[in-house]
Design an enzyme around this catalytic site. Structure first.
Site, short mmCIF file in Angstrom:
data_model
loop_
_atom_site.label_atom_id
_atom_site.label_comp_id
_atom_site.label_asym_id
_atom_site.label_seq_id
_atom_site.Cartn_x
_atom_site.Cartn_y
_atom_site.Cartn_z
N ARG A 279 0.81 -1.22 0.00
CA ARG A 279 0.00 0.00 0.00
C ARG A 279 0.84 1.27 0.00
NH1 ARG A 279 -4.09 -0.80 4.17
NH2 ARG A 279 -3.44 -2.95 3.96
N THR A 280 1.91 1.31 0.79
CA THR A 280 2.70 2.54 0.84
C THR A 280 3.36 2.80 -0.50
OG1 THR A 280 3.12 2.12 3.18
CG2 THR A 280 4.51 3.73 2.11
N HIS B 56 7.67 6.65 10.37
CA HIS B 56 6.92 6.49 9.12
C HIS B 56 6.14 7.79 8.94
CE1 HIS B 56 4.87 4.90 5.80
NE2 HIS B 56 4.24 3.87 6.32
N LYS C 20 22.42 -10.28 -5.44
CA LYS C 20 23.71 -10.79 -5.91
C LYS C 20 24.85 -10.33 -5.03
CE LYS C 20 21.82 -10.26 -10.55
NZ LYS C 20 21.76 -9.26 -11.62
#
Lengths: 192, 332
Positions: free
Chosen positions: B62-63, B140, B90
């Site tokens: 969603r973000t 956040h 890698k």
């Protein structure tokens, strides 16, 4: 209202110093009334006419113009405001905060009268034409300004003008319903 | 339109970068994007020619989708990177990955990482603007901004009049996994900056070991504060972080801290229910409670796009670095 609007459009920390009054309150009122008559005459009435005020300087003029159109023709002309911050070509040059865009109807097929206080480089109007296009395909867009101060940088011309006012580029034109003044900006507290 | 004040901070790493005025500016910009989003073509040309890269080193749908939608609504180009399909697999270092993307010429990097502080570190390796989309247990910020916007919107619809970012007098309870939650950290900061009174509600094992620096009070009893709350903000129990040790039984958690139907009935009549998602029904919220009209969960998602457009516009429009001389003001 107009005072607050003008306050908000000034670059931070600089104040407007009026040097000359160009129009007084009655002069602005007469110019608006004449423009109202011209709009009615030019469009053979007000059918499909929508008035859109450019934020911020054009909004109070557009509100007054709608009142005058109503008085003269006895009809309620649809009215809205538009802010062009997201459409400007100088977006990378300075930070701007948009005011409200409020267009209450689809403009497709309408005759839009765009109202601003001062016509200068024409870049704001260019941005406004793009912004308007996102609200429908108007049949025509006409431009009404209280002051045309010259120095156009784009092929844009007004349909209705309150006053043609020759200016230097370093001058500032201050427009409100209370009058039009010519002056310059200077640092807060300093002499002009 | 008005010419804005001093330039925005270069990055968005924490809610603290914005302060109260910055949050209010984002809210008012989001109002403009709300108008744009209601149009038939919800898109403006403001960031034409800018490139926004989303760099998600930790799973999120969603973000990421929200940021990418926000960028596209501003006409920015979007470049998308996810750890699982990259050369990180890698063995490439984080720094080399960032410098490689930087070399392609991006204007903003939206970074999500499981470790706290990565977005801040990334700023040293790129000239792009960095936006924190969630870093470990740190912050956040855009979640907090969309939550503030959602509360502001709900209050303005209820009370009428101009929306106000002033949340003083509002009592907000944040319930659940506070200790491991970057959402809690950003939201406590944002809510308190806007004047709300924040109460953290969680079992002692899921509260921060010290409340120092948290502008909030705490209680282990949801039932003792439930009836006083204007907003109940539920957090997901992050089983991947909290694990089995701190929270032995999810059923017990639900009975003590979940928003059950009974608890929902005891809320103030106009209390708001919020959740940052993904919502685990039956743990932090009863399935029926999530469907109540007071639940703003869907609005939070919608507002996420508006607020992220606002943040991208605020950081990417206007003079870049180095500053460009503005010349005469073309508005006058």
């Amino acid at each position: 209202m107009a005072e607050r609007e003008r306050e908000a459009t000034r670059p931070q920390g600089r104040v407007f110093h009026a040097r000359a009054e160009v129009m007084d309150e009655a002069g602005v009122a007469r110019a608006l009334r004449r423009i109202a008559h011209e709009i009615i005459e030019h469009n053979s009435g007000l059918g499909d006419v929508v008035v859109i005020g450019l934020q911020t300087g054009g909004a109070p003029l557009a509100t007054r113009l709608v009142e005058l159109l109503g008085e003269i023709e006895g009809v309620a002309v649809p009215y809205g405001t538009i802010d062009v911050a997201f459409y400007r070509d100088d977006i990378s040059l300075r930070r701007v905060l948009p005011e409200a865009t409020d267009i209450p109807l689809d403009l497709t097929g309408k005759t839009v009268v765009l109202v601003d206080d001062v016509l200068y480089t024409g870049r704001t109007v260019r941005a406004a034409l793009d912004a308007l296009a996102d609200h429908g395909r108007a049949r025509a867009v006409q431009l009404a300004v209280m002051v045309d101060r010259g120095h156009r940088e784009l092929p844009i011309r007004p349909d209705y003008v309150g006053k043609n006012l020759p200016t230097r580029r370093d001058e500032v034109v201050d427009v409100s319903l209370a009058g039009v003044a010519l002056g310059e900006l200077s640092e807060e507290g300093g002499a002009p | 339109m008005r010419v804005a004040g001093p330039p925005a901070r270069d990055h968005l790493l924490s809610v603290a970068d914005l302060g109260r005025e910055g949050i209010d500016e984002v809210m008012r910009l989001a109002d403009s994007f709300k108008e744009v989003s209601a149009r038939p073509i919800p898109k403006v040309p403001a960031l034409r020619g800018k490139t926004v890269a989303t760099l998600f080193f930790e799973a999120s749908t969603r973000t990421r989708l929200s940021f990418e939608t926000a960028a596209r609504r501003l006409s920015a180009d979007v470049m998308s990177f996810s750890a699982s399909t990259s050369s990180l697999e890698k063995g490439e270092s984080l720094r080399d990955t960032i410098e490689t993307i930087d070399a392609m010429g991006v204007d903003a990097m939206v970074v999500r990482h499981r470790s706290s502080g990565v977005p801040a570190q990334v700023t040293a390796w790129t000239s792009a603007v960095v936006l924190n989309a969630g870093d470990g247990q740190h912050e956040h910020p855009t979640q907090a901004l969309l939550d503030c916007y959602t509360i502001r919107e709900a209050l303005s619809e209820r009370g009428g009049g101009e929306p106000s970012s002033d949340l003083s007098g509002l009592r907000i309870g944040i319930v659940g996994d506070i200790r491991f939650s970057r959402v809690a950290r950003s939201n406590v900061l944002a809510f308190s900056l806007l004047g709300a009174e924040v109460t953290l509600v969680a079992p002692r094992t899921l509260l921060p070991s010290s409340l120092e620096g948290w502008p909030a009070q705490a209680t282990p009893e949801l039932d003792s504060v439930l009836e006083e709350l204007d907003v109940v903000y539920l957090l997901r129990i992050q089983t991947e972080r909290a694990g089995q040790v701190l929270l032995p039984d999810l059923d017990e958690y639900h009975s003590r801290f979940g928003l059950t139907r009974e608890r929902a009935a005891r809320l103030k009549p106009d209390a708001l229910i919020m959740h940052p998602g993904p919502m685990i029904r039956g743990v932090e919220i009863a399935p029926e409670a999530a469907e109540l009209p007071a639940s703003l969960v869907t609005r939070q998602v919608r507002n996420g796009v508006l607020v992220r457009s606002a943040v991208l516009f605020r950081l990417l429009a206007g003079p870049g670095r180095p500053a460009v001389p503005t010349g005469e003001d073309p508005v006058a």
